[in-house]
Design an enzyme around this catalytic site. Structure first.
Site, PDB file in Angstrom:
ATOM      1  N   CYS A   1      18.389  -5.954  -6.753  1.00  0.00           N
ATOM      2  CA  CYS A   1      19.542  -6.269  -7.595  1.00  0.00           C
ATOM      3  C   CYS A   1      20.437  -5.055  -7.826  1.00  0.00           C
ATOM      4  O   CYS A   1      20.073  -3.915  -7.521  1.00  0.00           O
ATOM      5  CB  CYS A   1      19.088  -6.762  -8.975  1.00  0.00           C
TER       6      CYS A   1
ATOM      7  N   CYS B   1      22.444  -6.255 -13.297  1.00  0.00           N
ATOM      8  CA  CYS B   1      22.041  -7.656 -13.169  1.00  0.00           C
ATOM      9  C   CYS B   1      21.550  -8.215 -14.502  1.00  0.00           C
ATOM     10  O   CYS B   1      20.823  -7.534 -15.250  1.00  0.00           O
ATOM     11  CB  CYS B   1      20.951  -7.802 -12.114  1.00  0.00           C
TER      12      CYS B   1
END
Length: 352
Positions: free
Chosen positions: A27, A31
């Protein structure tokens, strides 16, 4: 880095990616997914490294897309705006599309430094000024641009462009556009006379920078497209792809003789190298003007193009950068890795 993902710190975009061992997903630092435990994460400098280690991209934060890419929930609206650029959208229209007007407003304020309705208005006026300059009459231009009356059109031009429709035919507006980069979106502004500004969209005081250039050049700032903005986008993408080490864009610098001299010296710093403020001052023949050089460095309106990120302190430490020190570090590392000498060093030996 772990504390950054705990805080969901989006300012660390482009610095690293976080991968979660228990899910096999990687990610962005900002995130919104549930924060994993420290022992379950590892960090990578690039998305390619995370993929090579066997991780797949998160479907929530889309780490393979350029930072600032239009989110999925907004794509339909922007597509319809592009198809109907003169439509007068209302909050009720947004709600009918399943969108929250406040959420839309926040996105436009973050990415364009203006509200959604201000964006639509400046876009309509930009198209109107373009029609007037191409020879269209005032009445048809007003109606074709989504204005309900000629008086309303005249009033909007006076308020936003500072001109009557007749004078607007001779007005050259400054047009703005977004440019996506691995370090976040940038805003470019320019027109027939050249590029006026290129800055990261989250820079503090950016709105005042726009007011400053509007006053400096005595031109209104509107939303629109222009060949110089397309050229800027192309060259910025080439820079971030490692295919370009310098820029040849037409710049509207318009500084004092001292500022112009400093910015000229900045452009002379080779790609992948750095200079100190003191070195620049000496090259200008003003060895005691380090502070003045620093102030002028901060006044630079052309991020990356005039490479103020290549200036460091005399001891080699990084110092002030309007786009954020993390970006300065990233840019310097990127240029060192992609400098011609480094690329030549990495080339495979010829087979005899």
């Amino acid at each position: 880095m772990y504390q950054a993902i705990v805080r969901r710190d989006a300012t660390m975009e482009g610095v690293f990616f976080v991968a979660v061992k228990t899910t096999g997903i990687f990610c962005r630092p900002g995130c919104k997914a549930k924060t994993p435990k420290r022992e379950n994460v590892e960090f990578f400098a690039t998305s390619a490294e995370a993929i090579a280690a066997g991780y797949r991209a998160c479907r929530r934060c889309h780490p393979l897309e350029l930072s600032g890419t239009v989110p999925a929930w907004l794509e339909n609206l922007l597509s319809r705006i592009e198809t109907e650029p003169n439509r007068r959208w209302t909050n009720a229209d947004l709600t009918s599309l399943g969108l929250s007007p406040s959420r839309v407003r926040r996105w436009f304020q973050e990415h364009y430094q203006m509200t959604f309705h201000a964006y639509l208005r400046t876009q309509r006026l930009g198209l109107a000024v373009e029609r007037l300059r191409s020879g269209s009459d005032v009445t048809s231009t007003a109606l074709d641009s989504g204005f309900e009356s000629l008086s309303g059109f005249r009033e909007s031009l006076r308020k936003w462009v500072g001109e009557t429709p007749t004078n607007a035919k001779q007005t050259e507006p400054i047009l703005t556009a977004r440019i996506l980069t691995p370090l976040g979106p940038m805003l470019a502004a320019g027109g027939d006379s050249g590029l006026c500004l290129l800055e990261f969209a989250d820079r503090k005081m950016l709105a005042k920078q726009f007011q400053r250039i509007s006053k400096l050049f005595a031109q209104p700032i509107l939303i629109g497209s222009h060949r110089v903005l397309d050229q800027t986008d192309q060259q910025v993408q080439q820079y971030f792809a490692g295919e370009r080490t310098s820029f040849d864009l037409p710049l509207r610098i318009d500084g004092t003789p001292f500022q112009t001299a400093v910015w000229t010296q900045l452009r002379a710093i080779p790609y992948g190298q750095t200079n100190s403020y003191q070195q620049l001052a000496k090259r200008l023949g003003k060895p005691t003007a380090s502070r003045a050089v620093g102030r002028t460095n901060g006044d630079n309106r052309f991020a990356i193009v005039i490479p103020c990120h290549r200036v460091v302190r005399s001891d080699g430490h990084l110092c002030g950068y309007a786009g954020g020190l993390w970006r300065k570090k990233w840019l310097l590392n990127w240029e060192r890795q992609n400098s011609p000498s480094e690329r030549q060093h990495r080339l495979p030996l010829p087979v005899e």
